[in-house]
Design a protein around this motif. Sequence first.
Motif, PDB file in Angstrom:
ATOM      1  N   GLY A  43      63.523  10.477 -31.145  1.00  0.00           N
ATOM      2  CA  GLY A  43      64.981   9.955 -30.488  1.00  0.00           C
ATOM      3  C   GLY A  43      65.200   8.347 -31.174  1.00  0.00           C
ATOM      4  N   THR A  44      65.444   7.656 -32.197  1.00  0.00           N
ATOM      5  CA  THR A  44      66.077   6.766 -32.573  1.00  0.00           C
ATOM      6  C   THR A  44      67.939   7.702 -32.861  1.00  0.00           C
ATOM      7  OG1 THR A  44      64.052   5.887 -33.272  1.00  0.00           O
ATOM      8  CG2 THR A  44      65.628   4.923 -34.789  1.00  0.00           C
ATOM      9  N   GLU A  47      72.068   7.287 -37.513  1.00  0.00           N
ATOM     10  CA  GLU A  47      71.949   5.924 -38.159  1.00  0.00           C
ATOM     11  C   GLU A  47      71.763   4.932 -37.763  1.00  0.00           C
ATOM     12  OE1 GLU A  47      75.575   8.767 -37.018  1.00  0.00           O
ATOM     13  OE2 GLU A  47      74.294   7.326 -34.968  1.00  0.00           O
ATOM     14  N   HIS A  48      70.662   4.702 -36.960  1.00  0.00           N
ATOM     15  CA  HIS A  48      69.639   3.208 -37.371  1.00  0.00           C
ATOM     16  C   HIS A  48      68.442   4.094 -37.881  1.00  0.00           C
ATOM     17  CE1 HIS A  48      71.162   1.719 -33.179  1.00  0.00           C
ATOM     18  NE2 HIS A  48      71.818   1.290 -33.989  1.00  0.00           N
ATOM     19  N   ALA A  49      68.288   5.086 -37.509  1.00  0.00           N
ATOM     20  CA  ALA A  49      66.785   5.686 -38.786  1.00  0.00           C
ATOM     21  C   ALA A  49      67.260   5.694 -40.159  1.00  0.00           C
ATOM     22  CB  ALA A  49      66.473   6.991 -38.020  1.00  0.00           C
ATOM     23  N   HIS A  50      68.355   6.235 -40.108  1.00  0.00           N
ATOM     24  CA  HIS A  50      68.979   6.084 -41.754  1.00  0.00           C
ATOM     25  C   HIS A  50      68.708   4.518 -42.549  1.00  0.00           C
ATOM     26  CE1 HIS A  50      72.552   7.816 -44.687  1.00  0.00           C
ATOM     27  NE2 HIS A  50      70.591   6.921 -45.576  1.00  0.00           N
ATOM     28  N   ILE A  51      69.146   3.295 -41.576  1.00  0.00           N
ATOM     29  CA  ILE A  51      69.418   1.673 -41.814  1.00  0.00           C
ATOM     30  C   ILE A  51      68.021   1.920 -41.800  1.00  0.00           C
ATOM     31  CG2 ILE A  51      69.348  -0.207 -40.825  1.00  0.00           C
ATOM     32  CD1 ILE A  51      72.407   1.249 -40.126  1.00  0.00           C
ATOM     33  N   THR A  80      72.932  -5.575 -35.976  1.00  0.00           N
ATOM     34  CA  THR A  80      72.601  -5.712 -34.845  1.00  0.00           C
ATOM     35  C   THR A  80      71.770  -5.989 -33.298  1.00  0.00           C
ATOM     36  OG1 THR A  80      75.016  -7.220 -34.950  1.00  0.00           O
ATOM     37  CG2 THR A  80      74.197  -7.660 -32.955  1.00  0.00           C
ATOM     38  N   ASP A  81      72.315  -4.044 -32.852  1.00  0.00           N
ATOM     39  CA  ASP A  81      70.591  -3.038 -32.838  1.00  0.00           C
ATOM     40  C   ASP A  81      69.928  -3.806 -33.062  1.00  0.00           C
ATOM     41  OD1 ASP A  81      73.158  -2.522 -31.216  1.00  0.00           O
ATOM     42  OD2 ASP A  81      73.202  -0.550 -32.006  1.00  0.00           O
ATOM     43  N   LEU A  82      69.218  -3.073 -33.891  1.00  0.00           N
ATOM     44  CA  LEU A  82      68.769  -3.121 -34.937  1.00  0.00           C
ATOM     45  C   LEU A  82      67.617  -4.652 -35.242  1.00  0.00           C
ATOM     46  CD1 LEU A  82      69.300   0.009 -37.552  1.00  0.00           C
ATOM     47  CD2 LEU A  82      67.381  -0.580 -35.302  1.00  0.00           C
ATOM     48  N   GLY A  86      63.609  -6.405 -33.064  1.00  0.00           N
ATOM     49  CA  GLY A  86      63.372  -6.572 -34.173  1.00  0.00           C
ATOM     50  C   GLY A  86      62.763  -5.617 -35.118  1.00  0.00           C
ATOM     51  N   ARG A  87      63.393  -4.697 -35.721  1.00  0.00           N
ATOM     52  CA  ARG A  87      63.335  -3.293 -36.464  1.00  0.00           C
ATOM     53  C   ARG A  87      63.798  -3.474 -37.159  1.00  0.00           C
ATOM     54  NH1 ARG A  87      64.188   2.355 -33.733  1.00  0.00           N
ATOM     55  NH2 ARG A  87      62.557   2.832 -34.951  1.00  0.00           N
ATOM     56  N   VAL A  88      64.268  -4.869 -37.500  1.00  0.00           N
ATOM     57  CA  VAL A  88      64.846  -5.140 -38.926  1.00  0.00           C
ATOM     58  C   VAL A  88      65.259  -6.793 -39.014  1.00  0.00           C
ATOM     59  CG1 VAL A  88      66.418  -2.539 -39.897  1.00  0.00           C
ATOM     60  CG2 VAL A  88      67.434  -5.080 -38.829  1.00  0.00           C
ATOM     61  N   THR A  89      65.328  -8.011 -39.504  1.00  0.00           N
ATOM     62  CA  THR A  89      65.343  -8.806 -40.195  1.00  0.00           C
ATOM     63  C   THR A  89      66.446  -9.575 -40.726  1.00  0.00           C
ATOM     64  OG1 THR A  89      62.980  -8.980 -40.293  1.00  0.00           O
ATOM     65  CG2 THR A  89      64.389 -11.138 -41.005  1.00  0.00           C
ATOM     66  N   ALA A  90      66.593 -10.135 -40.778  1.00  0.00           N
ATOM     67  CA  ALA A  90      68.373 -10.356 -42.297  1.00  0.00           C
ATOM     68  C   ALA A  90      67.676 -12.187 -41.966  1.00  0.00           C
ATOM     69  CB  ALA A  90      69.626 -10.837 -40.730  1.00  0.00           C
ATOM     70  N   ARG A  91      68.299 -11.481 -43.875  1.00  0.00           N
ATOM     71  CA  ARG A  91      67.838 -12.779 -44.454  1.00  0.00           C
ATOM     72  C   ARG A  91      68.932 -13.122 -45.092  1.00  0.00           C
ATOM     73  NH1 ARG A  91      62.846 -10.153 -48.938  1.00  0.00           N
ATOM     74  NH2 ARG A  91      61.386 -10.012 -46.569  1.00  0.00           N
TER      75      ARG A  91
END
Length: 119
Positions: A43-44, A47-51, A80-82, A86-91
Amino acid sequence: MSPSPRQEGPDRLYVITSGRSGGVDDTLDAVTLIVAESEPTPGTQSEHAHILRLCTSPLSVVEVAAHLGLPLTVVRILLTDLIDTGRVTARHPIPAPSPAHPFTSPDVLEKVLVALHDL
């Protein structure tokens, strides 16, 4: 084979971003590294799933945009959505040292130079 997002035009980009064009984190610049914290779930959004699949190893925002074939502004909205979920972290990149930083003060640099000359 489906057309790339660039061939689909602005309508597809509008759908991908749910009509949003701003409101993204200004600190999310082109060289910020993105790391996936989870796997895509059923259900993701595609584009989010690809990322999430791309970022199992750190990738910069601009690299993610290149892999997706999407404009940087659109990718920043998706990231920003992800980040918000909390599905991705930005470093974020480490800022260049400033003169106020104690390790780059002129006194410290002069002492290092003197020590090097003494060798």
